[in-house]
Design an enzyme around this catalytic site. Structure first.
Site, PDB file in Angstrom:
ATOM      1  CD1 TRP A 182      -2.666   1.746   0.416  1.00 35.55           C
ATOM      2  CD2 TRP A 182      -1.357   2.506   2.073  1.00 35.55           C
ATOM      3  NE1 TRP A 182      -3.024   3.052   0.681  1.00 35.55           N
ATOM      4  CE2 TRP A 182      -2.237   3.544   1.683  1.00 35.55           C
ATOM      5  CE3 TRP A 182      -0.434   2.748   3.090  1.00 35.55           C
ATOM      6  CZ2 TRP A 182      -2.227   4.799   2.295  1.00 35.55           C
ATOM      7  CZ3 TRP A 182      -0.426   4.003   3.693  1.00 35.55           C
ATOM      8  CH2 TRP A 182      -1.320   5.007   3.302  1.00 35.55           C
ATOM      9  CD  GLU A 223      -4.474  -1.641   1.971  1.00 34.17           C
ATOM     10  OE1 GLU A 223      -3.370  -2.082   2.334  1.00 34.17           O
ATOM     11  OE2 GLU A 223      -5.317  -1.178   2.763  1.00 34.17           O
ATOM     12  CE  LYS A 225      -6.682   5.663   2.157  1.00 34.04           C
ATOM     13  NZ  LYS A 225      -5.881   5.571   3.370  1.00 34.04           N
ATOM     14  CG  ASP A 256      -8.570  -1.096   4.371  1.00 37.40           C
ATOM     15  OD1 ASP A 256      -9.634  -0.674   4.885  1.00 37.40           O
ATOM     16  OD2 ASP A 256      -7.485  -1.076   4.979  1.00 37.40           O
ATOM     17  CG  HIS A 259      -8.771   1.698   1.655  1.00 31.75           C
ATOM     18  ND1 HIS A 259      -7.546   1.276   1.234  1.00 31.75           N
ATOM     19  CD2 HIS A 259      -8.586   2.133   2.939  1.00 31.75           C
ATOM     20  CE1 HIS A 259      -6.647   1.425   2.190  1.00 31.75           C
ATOM     21  NE2 HIS A 259      -7.264   1.926   3.247  1.00 31.75           N
ATOM     22  CG  HIS A 283      -6.003  -4.619   4.955  1.00 33.05           C
ATOM     23  ND1 HIS A 283      -5.123  -3.573   4.833  1.00 33.05           N
ATOM     24  CD2 HIS A 283      -5.237  -5.741   5.129  1.00 33.05           C
ATOM     25  CE1 HIS A 283      -3.876  -4.046   4.892  1.00 33.05           C
ATOM     26  NE2 HIS A 283      -3.931  -5.341   5.069  1.00 33.05           N
ATOM     27  CG  ASP A 291      -9.142   4.325   5.684  1.00 29.80           C
ATOM     28  OD1 ASP A 291      -9.545   3.293   6.243  1.00 29.80           O
ATOM     29  OD2 ASP A 291      -8.003   4.441   5.192  1.00 29.80           O
ATOM     30  CG  ASP A 293      -7.607   2.244   9.650  1.00 33.77           C
ATOM     31  OD1 ASP A 293      -7.678   1.144   9.104  1.00 33.77           O
ATOM     32  OD2 ASP A 293      -7.195   3.273   9.068  1.00 33.77           O
ATOM     33  CG  ASP A 323      -5.391  -1.742   8.105  1.00 34.30           C
ATOM     34  OD1 ASP A 323      -4.818  -1.292   9.124  1.00 34.30           O
ATOM     35  OD2 ASP A 323      -5.323  -1.190   6.991  1.00 34.30           O
TER      36      ASP A 323
HETATM   37  C1  RNT Z   1      -3.859   2.630   4.711  1.00 38.76           C
HETATM   38  C2  RNT Z   1      -3.958   1.161   4.450  1.00 38.76           C
HETATM   39  C3  RNT Z   1      -2.836   0.335   5.006  1.00 38.76           C
HETATM   40  C4  RNT Z   1      -2.417   0.716   6.421  1.00 38.76           C
HETATM   41  C5  RNT Z   1      -1.432  -0.237   7.050  1.00 38.76           C
HETATM   42  C6  RNT Z   1      -0.838   0.280   8.302  1.00 38.76           C
HETATM   43  O1  RNT Z   1      -4.968   3.309   4.316  1.00 38.76           O
HETATM   44  O2  RNT Z   1      -5.178   0.690   4.907  1.00 38.76           O
HETATM   45  O3  RNT Z   1      -3.189  -0.994   4.932  1.00 38.76           O
HETATM   46  O4  RNT Z   1      -3.514   0.858   7.267  1.00 38.76           O
HETATM   47  O5  RNT Z   1      -0.471  -0.567   6.122  1.00 38.76           O
HETATM   48 ZN    ZN Z   2      -5.424  -1.465   4.840  1.00 33.45          ZN
END
Ligand code: RNT
Ligand code: ZN
Length: 416
Positions: A182, A223, A225, A256, A259, A283, A291, A293, A323
């Protein structure tokens, strides 16, 4: 009859074999991310903190792991509280670099020997991630798509080394290491040369993937986004970019859950991806408005993703990674709750009366399928979950708060 036995017979009425489900559930690996334990800081420098890259950690709850030993100690606690098979997803910035600073274009297998040894001892396999953020050469928001050739070369070297290290880990552990790439590349505001940046990224990736590694050693995931903080207007590695790139170059996508637009249905995307790609990395995350997390919960979105994995018959082709990172609450608790929630969602999905649901759907009885799902929502799921915890020797739901609190009092407080 125990409450579990009662539950088992209630599920049997719908044609669901609870024993088979419990046995299957135990074999599905969840890749636990290392970065919940120290707020994505890593161990390159003593005071390492997350910087830039469109991701952010908030909160300052006491007890964060300050060294690799502390992180391992925490992970050992976490793994003792969750049942089933696990992998550990390591970021490149979590190597054991010794007293001298080792830059990202200098990392080597030896920096991860300690993790490989620890993983063997713990019976977990490793996955890997390149670290393209929290670095001065990422400060202007570009890495592999940078127009500054010196910057771009630096990150290409990092990416190549990550692939080599991942392949080595795969060989060491006898299980392919999934390497997630990513990059934060993008811009805050409208960008004229989107085409140019994306061509540069394509060129960088082509070079990075020139070396081929056998699929039993390592596999690459890219990855995608939509946007990040500071990359609201433009993310170079968008969904369309990587979907096309991955399809043409035989790479897998990393999807993810944070994303996308927050009301997009991430579960719905999986059948399209898995129809054309052999595998995918997930993820699992919980975006709140953006986003963000947040810690993964046993909620509808996660259940729907798990259901799709089961319904599509592709559970084995999917790599389930986590994640999330929350520094505002007990980090061990956050980890454990997120991991267990994903596991619960898988149990939930495996317990669905698939045959009956299909029968209703195919006969055009949409209401019956709906009513059956509603019925399922109040079946004694908790009794089956408790039994899973018992059989896997992990914490019972009712003991979890005490166990995490005890660790906080005995271990985490000492770090303050
Ligand atoms: C960032 C991505 C990525 C990170 C990690 C820490 O938007 O989701 O995966 O969260 O690599
Ligand atoms: Zn991620």
């Amino acid at each position: 009859m125990t409450s579990f036995e009662l539950a088992r017979s209630r599920y049997a009425r719908y044609g669901v074999d609870v024993e088979a489900v419990l046995a299957q559930l135990e074999t599905v690996p969840i890749s636990v991310h290392c970065w919940q334990g120290d707020d994505v800081g890593g161990f390159e420098k003593p005071d390492a903190t997350l910087g830039g890259g469109g991701i952010q950690v908030t909160g300052n709850y006491p007890g964060k792991a300050r060294t690799i030993d502390e992180l391992r100690q925490d992970l050992e606690k976490v793994l003792s509280l969750v049942g089933g098979r696990h992998r550990l997803s390591l970021h490149a910035s979590y190597g054991e670099f010794g007293p001298a600073f080792v830059d990202r274009d200098q990392i080597e297998e030896s920096h991860f020997q300690g993790w490989v040894d620890w993983a063997k001892k713990m019976g977990v396999h490793l996955d890997f991630n390149g670290t393209f953020f929290s670095h001065p050469l990422a400060d202007d928001g570009f890495t592999l798509a940078s127009k500054d050739e010196r910057v771009r070369r630096f990150w290409i070297e990092h990416a190549k080394r990550c692939r080599r290290i991942a392949a080595w880990m795969g060989r060491e552990q006898g299980s392919p290491c999934i390497l997630d790439t990513w990059i934060p590349d993008g811009t805050k505001d409208y960008t004229v040369d989107k085409f140019g940046y994306r061509s540069i990224l394509k060129e960088s990736l082509d070079e990075i993937f020139e070396t081929e590694y056998p699929a039993y050693e390592m596999r690459d995931a890219l990855e995608t986004k939509l946007f990040g903080i500071g990359s609201e207007a433009f993310v170079v590695g968008s969904h369309e970019f990587y979907m096309n790139y991955a399809a043409r170059s035989g790479k897998m996508l990393c999807i993810d859950m944070g994303h996308f637009h927050t009301d997009e249905d991430v579960a719905d995307k999986l059948s399209s991806i898995l129809l054309f790609d052999d595998e995918v990395l997930l993820h699992i995350s919980r975006p709140m408005r953006w986003d963000s997390d947040h810690v993964v919960l046993f909620n509808d979105k996660v259940k729907m993703v798990a259901e799709e994995l089961v319904r599509s018959g592709k559970l084995e082709q999917v790599h389930i990674g986590l994640d999330f990172f929350d520094a505002s609450i007990n980090r061990i608790g956050a980890w454990v709750t997120g991991i267990r929630s994903m596991r619960k969602a898988l149990l939930w999905a495996l317990l669905q009366p698939m045959d009956l649901l299909m029968e209703y759907e195919e006969s055009g009885n949409g209401w019956a399928a709906m009513a059956l799902s509603e019925e399922q929502a109040i079946l004694p799921f908790g009794d089956v979950w408790d039994e899973y915890c018992r059989r896997t020797g992990s914490a019972l739901e009712g003991d979890l708060i005490d166990l995490v609190t005890e660790y906080e009092e005995q271990v985490l407080r000492e770090r303050a």
